[in-house]
Design an enzyme around this catalytic site. Sequence first.
Site, mmCIF file in Angstrom:
data_model
loop_
_atom_site.group_PDB
_atom_site.id
_atom_site.type_symbol
_atom_site.label_atom_id
_atom_site.label_comp_id
_atom_site.label_asym_id
_atom_site.label_seq_id
_atom_site.Cartn_x
_atom_site.Cartn_y
_atom_site.Cartn_z
ATOM 1 N N LYS A 62 41.434 42.909 46.270
ATOM 2 C CA LYS A 62 40.985 43.719 47.290
ATOM 3 C C LYS A 62 40.965 42.676 48.397
ATOM 4 C CE LYS A 62 37.571 45.772 45.490
ATOM 5 N NZ LYS A 62 37.708 45.075 44.035
ATOM 6 N N ARG A 86 32.881 53.638 47.436
ATOM 7 C CA ARG A 86 32.779 53.299 45.927
ATOM 8 C C ARG A 86 32.541 54.472 45.231
ATOM 9 N NH1 ARG A 86 33.257 47.438 45.546
ATOM 10 N NH2 ARG A 86 32.615 46.586 43.597
ATOM 11 N N ARG A 129 37.950 32.584 39.163
ATOM 12 C CA ARG A 129 37.970 32.637 40.806
ATOM 13 C C ARG A 129 37.075 31.597 41.093
ATOM 14 N NH1 ARG A 129 36.660 38.390 43.454
ATOM 15 N NH2 ARG A 129 34.650 38.112 42.134
ATOM 16 N N ARG A 131 31.244 32.897 41.879
ATOM 17 C CA ARG A 131 30.302 33.987 41.991
ATOM 18 C C ARG A 131 29.462 34.186 41.034
ATOM 19 N NH1 ARG A 131 33.241 38.919 44.894
ATOM 20 N NH2 ARG A 131 32.160 40.365 43.251
ATOM 21 N N ARG A 146 31.017 45.618 35.327
ATOM 22 C CA ARG A 146 31.716 46.035 36.540
ATOM 23 C C ARG A 146 32.641 47.034 36.272
ATOM 24 N NH1 ARG A 146 32.326 40.381 38.873
ATOM 25 N NH2 ARG A 146 33.489 41.321 40.431
#
Length: 217
Positions: free
Chosen positions: A13, A87, A126, A159, A170
């Site tokens: 996203k 969401r 990431r 993160r 998640r």
Amino acid sequence: MRIVLLGAPGAGKGTHCKRIVAKYGLLHLSSGDILRQESAAGTTLGKKARSFMDTGTLVPDRIIVEMMVGAIKKSPEKSFVLDGFPRTVNQAVELDKSLACSRQKIDVVLNLIVDDRVVIERLTGRRSCPQCGAVYHVKNLKPRVEGFCDNDGATLVQRQDDSIKVVENRLKVYRRQTKPVVDYYKNANTVCDIDANRNADDVTALVFVYLDSLVKA
Ligand code: AP5
Ligand code: MG
């Protein structure tokens, strides 16, 4: 054009919102980025949100709706791309109600579809820039110099919610609370499904072909 980008954690996203913004000049509003900025600044909102974010659960709707609807209203831009919001179905309903007050609506929902194993590989690899927000991956999207941002040379960080345990939660939260949002928008015929398992440039090309067709229509 008012766009919502939906997709599981790690679907891409943020990556694709930045590319959409660069090409079409829309405003990018990411609920996750705003919450992380609030948390880094130590605000009351940021402190409240942190405990939810660290475990991969959703921040309560009331807080998020106020924050995101407020950000949309404050912006002079009428065209935007929403990343990570709405969401829950309740958030989507509240967003629609708020837009309807100024005779606006969501025009397009891009639904990035990705497999769980791809998500885990992407999120554990990431890295992001704490200064400009650029997003990299240790294998798929490497910076020119390992560990440092191409744009400003800042040291890249991982993160806190990108550990395997939190990513798995998640994904569960996504299936339970966010997938119904896809059906909500499908009822309004605004959803374009995109195969987001492919490499980032291929996914971008699919997104641009679709958005170009709308711009020209
Ligand atoms: P948020 O920040 O929105 O996180 P998320 O939805 O879990 O999604 P991510 O940001 O992890 O993934 P992404 O889809 O943006 O992928 P990216 O482009 O970075 O939310 C964090 C938390 O905040 C939530 O858990 C919740 O607590 C709270 N929150 C936020 N919004 C909320 C709301 N509305 N309501 C309640 N709570 C809320 O890509 C990932 C990696 O993969 C990168 O390294 C990238 O380089 C790489 N990559 C991307 N695409 C590709 C590709 N096609 N091929 C190869 N690599 C790729
Ligand atoms: Mg993101």
